[in-house]
Design an enzyme around this catalytic site. Structure first.
Site, short mmCIF file in Angstrom:
data_model
loop_
_atom_site.label_atom_id
_atom_site.label_comp_id
_atom_site.label_asym_id
_atom_site.label_seq_id
_atom_site.Cartn_x
_atom_site.Cartn_y
_atom_site.Cartn_z
N HIS A 19 0.89 -1.17 0.00
CA HIS A 19 0.00 0.00 0.00
C HIS A 19 0.92 1.21 0.00
CE1 HIS A 19 -3.45 -2.57 1.19
NE2 HIS A 19 -2.49 -3.28 1.76
N HIS A 197 -7.98 -8.52 -0.31
CA HIS A 197 -7.46 -9.04 0.95
C HIS A 197 -8.48 -10.07 1.46
CE1 HIS A 197 -4.82 -5.65 0.69
NE2 HIS A 197 -4.37 -5.74 1.91
N GLU A 200 -6.90 -12.56 6.25
CA GLU A 200 -5.88 -11.93 7.10
C GLU A 200 -6.38 -12.06 8.55
OE1 GLU A 200 -5.54 -7.66 6.57
OE2 GLU A 200 -3.53 -7.58 7.47
N ASP A 278 3.59 -5.13 2.57
CA ASP A 278 2.29 -4.57 2.99
C ASP A 278 2.38 -3.06 3.27
OD1 ASP A 278 -0.42 -4.69 3.47
OD2 ASP A 278 -0.30 -5.91 5.28
N ASP A 279 2.82 -2.71 4.47
CA ASP A 279 2.94 -1.29 4.88
C ASP A 279 4.28 -1.12 5.59
OD1 ASP A 279 0.02 -0.30 4.40
OD2 ASP A 279 -0.18 -2.19 5.48
N1 ADE Z 1 -4.67 -1.33 4.33
C1 ADE Z 1 -3.35 -1.16 4.45
N2 ADE Z 1 -2.78 -2.27 4.95
C2 ADE Z 1 -3.78 -3.18 5.13
C3 ADE Z 1 -3.84 -4.50 5.60
N3 ADE Z 1 -2.76 -5.17 6.00
N4 ADE Z 1 -5.04 -5.10 5.67
C4 ADE Z 1 -6.14 -4.46 5.29
N5 ADE Z 1 -6.14 -3.21 4.83
C5 ADE Z 1 -4.97 -2.57 4.75
ZN ZN Z 2 -2.46 -5.13 2.63
#
Ligand code: ADE
Ligand code: ZN
Length: 335
Positions: A19, A197, A200, A278-279
């Site tokens: 993201h 997604h 998770e 991911d982030d």
């Molecule tokens: N938005 C940013 N990172 C995310 C994640 N790991 N799961 C869901 N939405 C997200």
């Molecule tokens: Zn994600």
């Protein structure tokens, strides 16, 4: 340098679950806050970093949406994108397929055009400067309504020649993929690919819906699929790629310890696994950090790591000629 660190560095890789707003480093956040006159509830970079302790996905999302408030102008999105590409270039990443969250910006009065034009300009310059090829995916925020997603899809039409597909992210529990079945069907009719997604935090039934209702081309995360044997067999049989994010899973308490991460089990069950960040700014590691931490925790072999890198290439939508070159490069490393 340990042999695993050197090997990971030498592997050409693609990142398929990133993201772009989650790559906003505290230093850039502070600089953009200053540039745009945005007041942050943090006094320093250290204070921002100290706030990054999460018990679950929602606790992270609350702070992630707050962080986006500094992104105001096209050049902010450009700077953000270039900073990410510069960083993963150092990880020998050759291709990226990144998400952005248009509604995270339009909701606070920043236009779709401002966000996407800045990101696309960054991706174009990143290819010139670093040789990283790319695609862009627009994600719908699943905690918002179907109607809001339809409006966002409508807004995106002038850019469809530069958007690979639609994604689905944000709060998973209570927002099943079925809520967006019609939006995804409309996006598919417009020629866009589907990503979502699933699994998770949400149950295997949500993953099932990603496959049956959203007809995803790739599944983001997918961890909880393993709770359902038939679903796992189906994912393996269809070779649906999973974009797994180990350090994210650790930070968001999807796993309690990296040594208990299911990535190796996924490989052993024949799932098409890729490794992603991911982030990275929020979860403490970019692409190679994820490869290395997972290799060390699960005692992965060079063959396992090369398989994940190969999967990242073949699960991507980069052109076939480039895929072939990168796969040959991986073969050369193993020979
Ligand atoms: N938005 C940013 N990172 C995310 C994640 N790991 N799961 C869901 N939405 C997200
Ligand atoms: Zn994600």
């Amino acid at each position: 340098m340990s042999s695993i660190v050197g090997f990971v560095q030498s592997l050409p890789k693609a990142e398929l679950h990133l993201h772009i707003e989650g790559s906003l480093e505290p230093e850039l956040m502070m600089a953009l806050a200053k540039r745009n006159g945005v007041k942050l509830p943090f006094a320093s970079v250290e204070e921002i970093r100290r706030a990054y302790e999460f018990q679950n996905l929602q606790e992270f999302l609350d702070i992630y949406y707050q962080g986006m408030s500094v992104l105001q102008r096209e050049e902010d999105f450009y700077d953000l994108t270039m900073a990410y590409l510069r960083r993963v270039h150092a990880d020998n990443c050759r291709h990226v397929e990144i998400f952005f969250d248009p509604q995270g910006h339009t909701e606070r009065g920043i236009s779709f055009a401002t966000a996407i034009d800045g990101i696309l300009r960054g991706l174009a310059d990143g290819e010139k400067e670093f040789g990283i090829t790319s695609h862009l995916i627009m994600s719908f925020l699943r905690h918002l309504s179907e109607d809001d997603a339809f409006q966002t899809l409508e807004q995106s039409k002038p850019w469809h020649d530069r958007i690979l597909g639609v994604g689905l992210d944000s709060s998973e529990m209570g927002h099943p993929p079925s809520k967006f079945e019609r939006v995804f069907a409309a996006a598919r009719d417009m020629g866009l690919k589907s990503f979502a997604h699933g699994g998770e935090e949400g149950p295997p039934a949500y993953v099932q819906e990603c496959l049956d209702l959203l007809q995803v081309d790739r599944l983001d995360h997918g961890n909880r699929s393993l709770e359902d044997e038939a679903l796992t067999a189906r994912l393996a049989e269809a070779q649906i790629a999973l974009t797994v994010c180990p350090l994210s899973n650790l930070k968001l308490c999807v796993v309690d310890d990296l040594q208990n991460h299911p990535l190796k089990v996924m490989i052993d069950k024949g799932l098409k696994v890729t490794i992603n960040s991911d982030d990275p700014s929020y979860f403490g590691g970019y692409l190679n950090d994820n490869y290395i931490a997972t290799a060390e925790a699960l005692d992965l072999s060079k063959e396992d790591l090369a398989l994940c890198a190969r999967n990242s290439i073949t699960a991507s939508f980069m052109d076939a000629g480039r895929q072939k070159l990168l796969l040959a490069e991986i073969d050369g490393l193993l020979a």
